[in-house]
Design a protein around this motif. Structure first.
Motif, mmCIF file in Angstrom:
data_model
loop_
_atom_site.group_PDB
_atom_site.id
_atom_site.type_symbol
_atom_site.label_atom_id
_atom_site.label_comp_id
_atom_site.label_asym_id
_atom_site.label_seq_id
_atom_site.Cartn_x
_atom_site.Cartn_y
_atom_site.Cartn_z
ATOM 1 N N THR A 172 4.163 3.342 -7.418
ATOM 2 C CA THR A 172 4.395 4.213 -6.246
ATOM 3 C C THR A 172 3.685 5.549 -6.448
ATOM 4 N N GLN A 173 3.636 5.969 -7.714
ATOM 5 C CA GLN A 173 2.945 7.227 -8.007
ATOM 6 C C GLN A 173 1.421 7.034 -8.013
ATOM 7 N N LEU A 174 0.980 5.890 -8.483
ATOM 8 C CA LEU A 174 -0.467 5.678 -8.663
ATOM 9 C C LEU A 174 -1.180 5.279 -7.378
ATOM 10 N N ARG A 175 -0.516 4.530 -6.517
ATOM 11 C CA ARG A 175 -1.210 3.889 -5.405
ATOM 12 C C ARG A 175 -1.835 4.925 -4.449
ATOM 13 N N GLY A 176 -2.952 4.507 -3.884
ATOM 14 C CA GLY A 176 -3.582 5.329 -2.852
ATOM 15 C C GLY A 176 -4.467 6.440 -3.372
ATOM 16 N N LYS A 177 -4.563 6.594 -4.687
ATOM 17 C CA LYS A 177 -5.401 7.673 -5.247
ATOM 18 C C LYS A 177 -6.527 7.063 -6.073
ATOM 19 N N TRP A 178 -7.739 7.527 -5.818
ATOM 20 C CA TRP A 178 -8.882 7.008 -6.567
ATOM 21 C C TRP A 178 -8.771 7.373 -8.031
ATOM 22 N N CYS A 179 -9.089 6.415 -8.894
ATOM 23 C CA CYS A 179 -9.141 6.647 -10.332
ATOM 24 C C CYS A 179 -10.411 5.976 -10.838
ATOM 25 N N SER A 180 -10.592 5.990 -12.149
ATOM 26 C CA SER A 180 -11.831 5.439 -12.682
ATOM 27 C C SER A 180 -11.566 4.609 -13.937
ATOM 28 N N TYR A 181 -12.297 3.491 -14.034
ATOM 29 C CA TYR A 181 -12.268 2.670 -15.249
ATOM 30 C C TYR A 181 -13.710 2.425 -15.667
ATOM 31 N N GLU A 182 -14.090 2.923 -16.824
ATOM 32 C CA GLU A 182 -15.462 2.741 -17.323
ATOM 33 C C GLU A 182 -16.490 3.105 -16.247
ATOM 34 N N GLY A 183 -16.230 4.179 -15.524
ATOM 35 C CA GLY A 183 -17.160 4.651 -14.497
ATOM 36 C C GLY A 183 -17.072 3.908 -13.173
ATOM 37 N N ILE A 184 -16.164 2.944 -13.074
ATOM 38 C CA ILE A 184 -16.007 2.178 -11.819
ATOM 39 C C ILE A 184 -14.807 2.742 -11.051
ATOM 40 N N CYS A 185 -14.970 2.929 -9.721
ATOM 41 C CA CYS A 185 -13.877 3.456 -8.900
ATOM 42 C C CYS A 185 -12.750 2.429 -8.831
ATOM 43 N N VAL A 186 -11.541 2.887 -9.093
ATOM 44 C CA VAL A 186 -10.369 1.999 -9.058
ATOM 45 C C VAL A 186 -9.372 2.507 -8.024
ATOM 46 N N MET A 187 -8.943 1.619 -7.147
ATOM 47 C CA MET A 187 -7.881 1.942 -6.194
ATOM 48 C C MET A 187 -6.627 1.138 -6.567
ATOM 49 N N PRO A 188 -5.617 1.807 -7.112
ATOM 50 C CA PRO A 188 -4.361 1.097 -7.389
ATOM 51 C C PRO A 188 -3.585 0.898 -6.085
ATOM 52 N N THR A 189 -3.019 -0.267 -5.927
ATOM 53 C CA THR A 189 -2.196 -0.506 -4.738
ATOM 54 C C THR A 189 -1.077 -1.491 -5.089
ATOM 55 N N PHE A 190 -0.241 -1.767 -4.097
ATOM 56 C CA PHE A 190 0.859 -2.698 -4.345
ATOM 57 C C PHE A 190 0.319 -4.099 -4.635
ATOM 58 N N HIS A 191 1.073 -4.845 -5.424
ATOM 59 C CA HIS A 191 0.775 -6.260 -5.606
ATOM 60 C C HIS A 191 1.196 -6.981 -4.319
ATOM 61 N N PRO A 192 0.410 -7.962 -3.842
ATOM 62 C CA PRO A 192 0.806 -8.664 -2.607
ATOM 63 C C PRO A 192 2.195 -9.294 -2.693
ATOM 64 N N ALA A 193 2.615 -9.706 -3.900
ATOM 65 C CA ALA A 193 3.962 -10.288 -4.045
ATOM 66 C C ALA A 193 5.030 -9.217 -3.783
ATOM 67 N N TYR A 194 4.745 -7.990 -4.228
ATOM 68 C CA TYR A 194 5.678 -6.882 -3.960
ATOM 69 C C TYR A 194 5.736 -6.617 -2.460
ATOM 70 N N LEU A 195 4.552 -6.643 -1.835
ATOM 71 C CA LEU A 195 4.488 -6.412 -0.382
ATOM 72 C C LEU A 195 5.335 -7.458 0.356
ATOM 73 N N LEU A 196 5.226 -8.715 -0.097
ATOM 74 C CA LEU A 196 6.000 -9.786 0.559
ATOM 75 C C LEU A 196 7.502 -9.583 0.365
ATOM 76 N N ARG A 197 7.863 -9.066 -0.803
ATOM 77 C CA ARG A 197 9.300 -8.848 -1.067
ATOM 78 C C ARG A 197 9.816 -7.609 -0.336
ATOM 79 N N ASN A 198 8.924 -6.695 -0.042
ATOM 80 C CA ASN A 198 9.304 -5.424 0.609
ATOM 81 C C ASN A 198 8.440 -5.246 1.857
ATOM 82 N N TYR A 199 8.592 -6.166 2.790
ATOM 83 C CA TYR A 199 7.670 -6.224 3.926
ATOM 84 C C TYR A 199 8.134 -5.285 5.036
ATOM 85 N N THR A 200 7.942 -4.000 4.809
ATOM 86 C CA THR A 200 8.376 -2.993 5.784
ATOM 87 C C THR A 200 7.137 -2.345 6.402
ATOM 88 N N ASN A 201 7.370 -1.637 7.490
ATOM 89 C CA ASN A 201 6.252 -0.916 8.105
ATOM 90 C C ASN A 201 5.643 0.064 7.119
#
Ligand code: URA
Length: 224
Positions: A172-201
């Motif tokens: 919840t803290q990480l998602r939505g903010k750009w980060c970097s791994y070995e110079g590659i842009c990383v976007m952390p987001t929810f796992h689709p399984a989490y989304l399915l379990r918490n399917y809210t607007n």
């Protein structure tokens, strides 16, 4: 947890009697060949040498990765689930169907992207991977990323995000903010399984907002 932290953990385990530490030369593929061939080579090397997957029990087959070896976009999940274990393909169960919908909504097809997991074999009862398992199996993911060389990685859920970003912060803290791994842009987001379990607007809007940032980044890179 990143590779370094995981290796430190493993070194502690070694002091307590575990006698394996992943060594880089095991992972070398033929550098002059194309990414597709190198990924195939790496998959074979993984199956022959991954101390985690060789020792693990209760899974049917390893699930290495799938998709475009030259993909601009890579999705990284946690570990195969029951359906993935049966088919040998990542994200083909319910979470995979949701991921497919997300990829389609982003204007792409599953074949356009590359999809992999931190662990290549299904943990029993789908439990979260341990630090020791990650230390043993994740060097193969690191090599996969180096071969595909994506412009953007979407880290699906906490374990993938924490591994790539060397942090213990929650998703919840990480998602939505750009980060970097070995110079590659990383976007952390929810796992689709989490989304399915918490399917809210709210969760759907948040995940879609994360994917819009990814689309904007890929679009910008195409124009420059
Ligand atoms: N969840 C994951 O993290 N990976 C898969 O491949 C399937 C479900």
């Amino acid at each position: 947890m990143n590779l370094h932290q995981a290796q430190l953990h493993l070194e502690t385990s070694i002091l307590m009697g575990v006698d394996f530490l992943p060594v880089a030369e095991k992972l070398e593929t033929t550098p002059e060949t194309d990414p597709s061939t190198r990924l195939e080579q790496l998959s074979t090397i993984h199956d022959d040498t991954c101390e985690h997957c060789l020792q693990a029990t209760g899974y049917t087959q390893t699930v290495f990765g799938i998709g475009n070896p030259n993909a601009q976009l890579m999705f990284i999940g946690e570990a195969p689930g029951a359906e993935e274990d049966l088919q040998g393909i990542p994200f083909v169960g319910e979470a995979g169907k949701k991921l497919n919908e997300i990829i389609t909504a982003m204007g792409m097809q599953r074949e356009d992207v590359y999809i992999a997991n931190i662990l290549k074999s299904r943990p029993q009862n789908n439990r979260t991977p341990t630090a020791e398992e990650i230390a043993k199996c994740a060097p193969f993911l690191a090599k996969q990323i180096a071969i595909v060389e994506p412009e953007v990685i979407v880290a699906l859920g906490a374990p993938a995000s924490q591994f790539l970003l060397s942090t213990t912060a929650g998703i919840t803290q990480l998602r939505g903010k750009w980060c970097s791994y070995e110079g590659i842009c990383v976007m952390p987001t929810f796992h689709p399984a989490y989304l399915l379990r918490n399917y809210t607007n709210e969760t759907r809007t948040q995940m879609w907002s994360d994917m819009q940032q990814v689309m904007a980044k890929l679009d910008k890179n195409r124009k420059t």
